[in-house]
Design an enzyme around this catalytic site. Structure first.
Site, short mmCIF file in Angstrom:
data_model
loop_
_atom_site.label_atom_id
_atom_site.label_comp_id
_atom_site.label_asym_id
_atom_site.label_seq_id
_atom_site.Cartn_x
_atom_site.Cartn_y
_atom_site.Cartn_z
N LYS A 160 34.87 49.03 52.71
CA LYS A 160 35.97 48.58 51.84
C LYS A 160 37.14 49.50 52.15
O LYS A 160 36.80 50.81 52.13
CB LYS A 160 35.50 48.38 50.53
CG LYS A 160 34.69 47.28 50.03
CD LYS A 160 34.66 47.31 48.59
CE LYS A 160 35.53 47.12 47.48
NZ LYS A 160 35.38 47.06 46.02
O1 G3P Z 1 35.35 44.36 43.04
C1 G3P Z 1 36.60 44.67 42.24
C2 G3P Z 1 36.28 45.34 40.96
O2 G3P Z 1 35.33 46.30 41.03
C3 G3P Z 1 37.38 45.54 40.03
O3 G3P Z 1 37.06 45.05 38.93
O4 G3P Z 1 36.93 44.88 36.43
O5 G3P Z 1 37.74 47.07 37.58
O6 G3P Z 1 39.29 44.91 37.71
P1 G3P Z 1 37.75 45.40 37.52
#
Ligand code: G3P
Length: 221
Positions: A85
């Site tokens: 990533k």
């Molecule tokens: O895979 C992306 C994720 O980890 C972000 O999610 O919930 O932190 O916006 P969030």
């Protein structure tokens, strides 16, 4: 269509691997830091837990071209299941182009617009990760942005797979499937919620009660 767990919690990961429901995992520096484990220890545990044919997304933390290349090559050399990533920046997309030409699979993360996604596809990424929930959080239409991405990728037959990330509900997952994304990555909670329906519970209870009341015995060999 693939389902990944978005987590660095090894207990959660183990449970979903045991249910044979996930095809892979996404992690990020925030999720990793929340575990309180040393990063090499955490990565080793994830390698041990995840199935042979799964995909394991691990993120670089360097932000300049040379640094990204070096961290990405290292992560990729650890295990054949690794997809690296890399954040959606000019340096990151330049690194993506180089790494992709070396056969290293790259997931460009922190993507919030269809125009970023166009550049991601042209950089040869394996996955593009739109953060849908974070767009919704600021009152933008996260799902709409992904719909545009799907259309653009279809128009030009780009091979980059769309990985719907930052999931906030099962409804997000349903919408992602209707749009036709390639992958969703979800926290543990929403994957478990996908199994649920009150009529399943009610129906099962009735089946078992009726069977018990009938006095029947099950077939034996
Ligand atoms: O895979 C992306 C994720 O980890 C972000 O999610 O919930 O932190 O916006 P969030």
């Amino acid at each position: 269509m693939k389902i990944f767990i978005d987590s660095a919690d090894t207990e959660e990961i183990k449970k979903l691997v045991d249910l044979k429901v996930i095809d892979g995992i996404t992690t990020n520096p925030t999720l990793a830091s929340k575990t309180g484990k040393k990063y090499p220890t955490l990565v080793k545990e994830i390698f041990e837990i995840m199935p042979e044919d799964s995909i394991i997304n691990l993120e670089v933390i360097d932000t300049n071209y040379e640094g990204i290349l070096s961290q990405a090559r290292l992560l990729s050399s650890l295990d054949d299941r690794v997809v690296v990533k890399i954040p959606c920046t000019p340096e990151g997309l330049k690194a993506c182009k180089t790494l992709s030409s070396e056969g290293i699979r790259v997931n460009i993360t922190l993507v919030f617009s269809s125009m970023q996604a166009l550049l991601v596809a042209k950089a040869g990424a394996y996955f593009v990760s739109p953060f849908v929930g974070r767009l919704d959080d600021i009152s933008e239409d996260g799902v709409g942005v992904v719909e545009d991405m799907v259309q653009i990728y279809d128009n030009y037959d780009f091979k980059t797979q769309i990985l719907f990330a930052s999931v906030r509900s099962v409804e997000h997952i349903r919408q992602a499937c209707l749009i036709g994304v390639d992958v969703i990555t979800s926290p543990y909670q929403f994957i478990m919620e996908m199994y649920n329906h009150p009529l399943t519970d009610k129906g099962l209870k009735q089946f078992l009660d009726d069977w018990k009341n009938s006095g029947e015995v099950f077939i034996t060999k």
